[in-house]
Write a protein that holds these residues in place. Structure first.
Motif, short mmCIF file in Angstrom:
data_model
loop_
_atom_site.label_atom_id
_atom_site.label_comp_id
_atom_site.label_asym_id
_atom_site.label_seq_id
_atom_site.Cartn_x
_atom_site.Cartn_y
_atom_site.Cartn_z
N VAL A 282 0.85 -1.20 0.00
CA VAL A 282 0.00 0.00 0.00
C VAL A 282 0.88 1.25 0.00
CG1 VAL A 282 -1.60 1.37 1.40
CG2 VAL A 282 -2.01 -1.08 1.09
N VAL A 283 1.87 1.26 0.87
CA VAL A 283 2.78 2.41 0.95
C VAL A 283 3.61 2.53 -0.33
CG1 VAL A 283 4.79 3.34 2.15
CG2 VAL A 283 2.86 2.42 3.46
N LYS A 284 4.06 1.40 -0.83
CA LYS A 284 4.93 1.40 -2.01
C LYS A 284 4.20 1.88 -3.26
CE LYS A 284 7.80 -1.66 -4.86
NZ LYS A 284 8.30 -3.06 -5.03
N HIS A 285 3.00 1.38 -3.49
CA HIS A 285 2.29 1.68 -4.74
C HIS A 285 1.43 2.94 -4.65
CE1 HIS A 285 3.73 -2.01 -6.50
NE2 HIS A 285 3.20 -2.73 -5.53
N ALA A 286 0.68 3.08 -3.58
CA ALA A 286 -0.22 4.24 -3.48
C ALA A 286 0.52 5.50 -3.06
CB ALA A 286 -1.35 3.94 -2.51
N LEU A 287 1.55 5.34 -2.23
CA LEU A 287 2.28 6.50 -1.71
C LEU A 287 3.68 6.63 -2.28
CD1 LEU A 287 1.38 6.28 2.10
CD2 LEU A 287 0.23 7.59 0.31
N LYS A 288 4.06 5.69 -3.16
CA LYS A 288 5.41 5.69 -3.74
C LYS A 288 6.48 5.68 -2.66
CE LYS A 288 4.00 7.98 -8.00
NZ LYS A 288 4.22 9.12 -8.94
N GLY A 289 6.19 4.94 -1.59
CA GLY A 289 7.17 4.79 -0.52
C GLY A 289 7.16 5.87 0.52
N ASN A 290 6.30 6.86 0.39
CA ASN A 290 6.30 8.00 1.30
C ASN A 290 5.36 7.80 2.48
OD1 ASN A 290 8.10 9.75 -0.26
ND2 ASN A 290 6.47 9.69 -1.78
N GLY A 291 5.67 6.79 3.26
CA GLY A 291 4.89 6.48 4.44
C GLY A 291 5.60 5.42 5.26
N VAL A 292 5.15 5.21 6.48
CA VAL A 292 5.74 4.20 7.37
C VAL A 292 4.68 3.16 7.69
CG1 VAL A 292 6.89 3.78 9.57
CG2 VAL A 292 7.22 5.97 8.39
N PRO A 293 4.80 1.93 7.15
CA PRO A 293 3.81 0.88 7.45
C PRO A 293 3.67 0.69 8.96
CG PRO A 293 5.28 0.17 5.68
CD PRO A 293 5.86 1.44 6.24
N LEU A 294 2.43 0.46 9.40
CA LEU A 294 2.15 0.42 10.83
C LEU A 294 1.19 -0.72 11.14
CD1 LEU A 294 2.83 2.28 13.35
CD2 LEU A 294 0.57 3.28 12.98
N ARG A 295 1.50 -1.47 12.19
CA ARG A 295 0.60 -2.53 12.63
C ARG A 295 0.12 -2.29 14.06
NH1 ARG A 295 4.26 -7.42 12.06
NH2 ARG A 295 2.55 -8.47 13.14
N ALA A 296 0.52 -1.16 14.64
CA ALA A 296 0.02 -0.76 15.96
C ALA A 296 -1.11 0.23 15.78
CB ALA A 296 1.15 -0.15 16.78
N ALA A 297 -1.93 0.39 16.83
CA ALA A 297 -3.07 1.30 16.75
C ALA A 297 -2.66 2.76 16.95
CB ALA A 297 -4.12 0.92 17.79
#
Length: 560
Positions: free
Chosen positions: A346-361
């Protein structure tokens, strides 16, 4: 020619000869009469070389013993998207208003940004319940001194519901006064973490606003012609015939302490949309552009541009609305969605890498090292679950509500494709601006939660915020979590707060009221000609101007 030669010979005879010695001054004055043209050219060249060498030596010595330093002069221009309305800490709510307000007004206390100029010489926080403030020697842009009366007036105005300040709900929990030494005392009824936020806001001058009726304050022209206390004062806010501001210009406040800003002038040009803003920056008509939509602006990074990254305390999540679709009430079903969504993609394709994947709330600025994380991607397990337990409802396709922003459309497309791969059909549509009921009419909602620098968790997960207009987008209602959130509001002990946040995160991860996706990364593009730019790595994007007094264009040399 004969006459010239004869004159030359007479001059030569008249000059006394000094054999085997250096030529006299009188002789040197007439040396051109003795030299051929090529000799004259040679001597001239030697003189030029000697002069250049001398200048070079002087320049080198100067550079070896001096360093370039910031100097006064120059201007800075930025393009902004959004109509400025309130350059006033009482009302600034949008990103544009908050950013410009942070330039014009100093914060009362420097709580979150150590070293940044503020109105206070000292702020003493006691148990997140009491703040004792000793004011520094500061001056309003009209020359009047900043006093305790201004602080009292500001807080009391926020507490007046008729004024309509967005800080009313927070301000009504405190009382404000002065002690025998003239210090300002702000007391909360009970310890509240948001007290830090309140005392980090700007203060308005009482002598400017006292005569304005409370119900008219938000529409008064002084909101765009403010008398502030910051490093720059507003010169003009130019609007079109419809009242939309097109340009905001500011100039350095000469009496600003501890020193005047380096830049002479700031100009903010207002663009109609992101496309126009990017075009103005791309064609170098402005020096800077801030973007919350980094996926659309990667091409703006050139050799003469520096990109600053700011990670706000925001978590973007896919929220479930179990009140609209009964199939989403099942925890296993919600967890299967988390298995189906690949956050890294999601971060790679939709944001072109401009985000930090998160699994915490919760964002890292609120909870640094969470022990509980939402399940990671397992497409096969998600597909098997939905094949065995198909979603049943009024329709076979889930509705997904998203904001009217290009990035969210890209996010929706990527997530829709991922869910389709496990047998879940989703169709996205834009949520009506300011329409809370429209948000409730979707099965899923894709939105961000801004926890702020103080970490305001209760406003997003307490059951009291689950009604129409509330920010509890998942309509999450767990009595145990409510108790923890209420305790979090009153417990000022760092260890106890960390333990409570860990409990809240663990329960949210277990219940999965949303698929927690990522923290966005905002980009601030600035021309390399602007020096001294420092932005917070983590924080509110409007905080990028807190150190603007240190930005510069012109340099001078100073001794090492």
């Amino acid at each position: 020619m004969r006459l010239l030669e004869k004159a030359r010979q007479q001059i030569v005879r008249a000059i006394p000869r000094v054999p085997r010695k250096m030529p006299s001054l009188a002789q040197l004055q007439h040396i051109d009469l003795f030299l051929e043209q090529w000799e004259k050219n040679f001597v001239g060249a030697l003189g030029a070389i000697a002069l250049i060498a001398f200048i070079g030596i002087v320049w080198s010595v100067k550079n070896l013993n001096t360093v370039p330093v910031a100097a006064e002069g120059g201007d800075f221009q930025e393009v902004i998207v959004g109509n400025p309305r309130h350059l006033n800490p009482l009302f600034a709510a949008t990103d544009v208003d908050r950013a410009l307000t942070n330039i014009v007004f100093l914060p009362l206390c420097d709580i979150f940004h150590r070293g940044v100029p503020s109105l206070a010489e000292k702020c003493e926080l006691t148990g997140e319940k009491t703040v004792t403030i000793t004011l520094a020697d500061r001056t309003w842009h009209d020359g009047e001194p900043v006093t305790a009366e201004d602080v009292l007036f500001t807080v009391q105005t926020m507490q007046n519901k008729t004024v309509g300040s967005p800080w009313y709900e927070l301000a009504r929990w405190v009382s404000v006064g002065t002690d025998s030494e003239g210090r300002v005392i702000i007391n909360a009824r009970q310890p509240i973490p948001e007290l830090k936020t309140l005392v980090s806001l700007g203060v308005v001058p009482a002598h400017v606003w006292r005569d304005v009726a409370p119900q008219r304050m938000s529409t008064d022209e002084r909101n765009l012609q403010p008398v502030g206390s910051g490093a720059f004062s507003v010169v003009a806010a130019t609007a079109d015939r419809d009242g939309f501001v097109q340009l905001v210009s500011l100039e350095a406040f000469e009496d600003f302490k501890p020193r005047r800003a380096y830049l002479d002038e700031l100009v903010f040009r207002v663009a109609a949309d992101d496309a126009e803003a990017q075009d103005l920056f791309r064609t170098r008509q402005v020096d800077a552009l801030f973007s919350t939509d980094p996926a659309q602006t990667d091409e703006l990074v050139k050799r003469d541009v520096h990109r600053h990254e700011i990670t706000p305390p925001v978590v973007v999540s896919l929220f479930f609305n179990p009140l609209h679709h009964s199939g989403l009430r099942n925890r296993d079903t919600r967890e299967a969605f988390a298995l189906a969504v690949h956050r890294v993609d999601v971060v790679k394709h939709a944001l072109k890498g401009n985000g930090v994947p998160l699994r915490a709330a919760l964002p890292a600025s609120v909870l640094k090292n969470p022990s509980a994380l939402q399940v990671d991607t397992d497409v096969a397990a998600a597909a098997a679950f939905f094949k065995k337990n198909p979603l049943r409802g009024a329709t076979s396709t889930l509705s997904l509500g998203i904001p009217a922003l290009p990035t969210y459309q890209a996010l929706a497309n990527t997530i829709t494709e991922q869910l389709a791969a496990v047998g879940v059909k989703v169709m996205s549509s834009v949520i009506g601006t300011g329409n809370a009921k429209d948000m409730l009419s979707h099965d899923l909602v894709l939105l961000g939660q801004d926890y702020g620098l103080a970490g305001n968790v209760a406003s997003y997960w307490h059951s009291s915020a689950s009604g129409v207009g509330g920010a509890n987008y998942a309509r999450y209602q767990i009595r145990e979590v409510d108790g923890w959130l209420e305790q979090l509001q009153t417990d000022a002990r760092p260890d106890e707060r960390a333990a409570l946040l860990e409990k809240i995160n663990k329960r949210l991860v277990f219940d999965s009221p949303a698929v927690f996706l990522f923290q966005p990364v905002y980009h601030y593009y600035v021309s390399n000609k602007i020096k001294g730019v420092s932005t917070p790595a983590v924080g509110d994007a409007s905080e990028r101007f807190r150190t603007i007094g240190d930005w510069y264009v012109v340099t001078a040399r100073a001794r090492k």
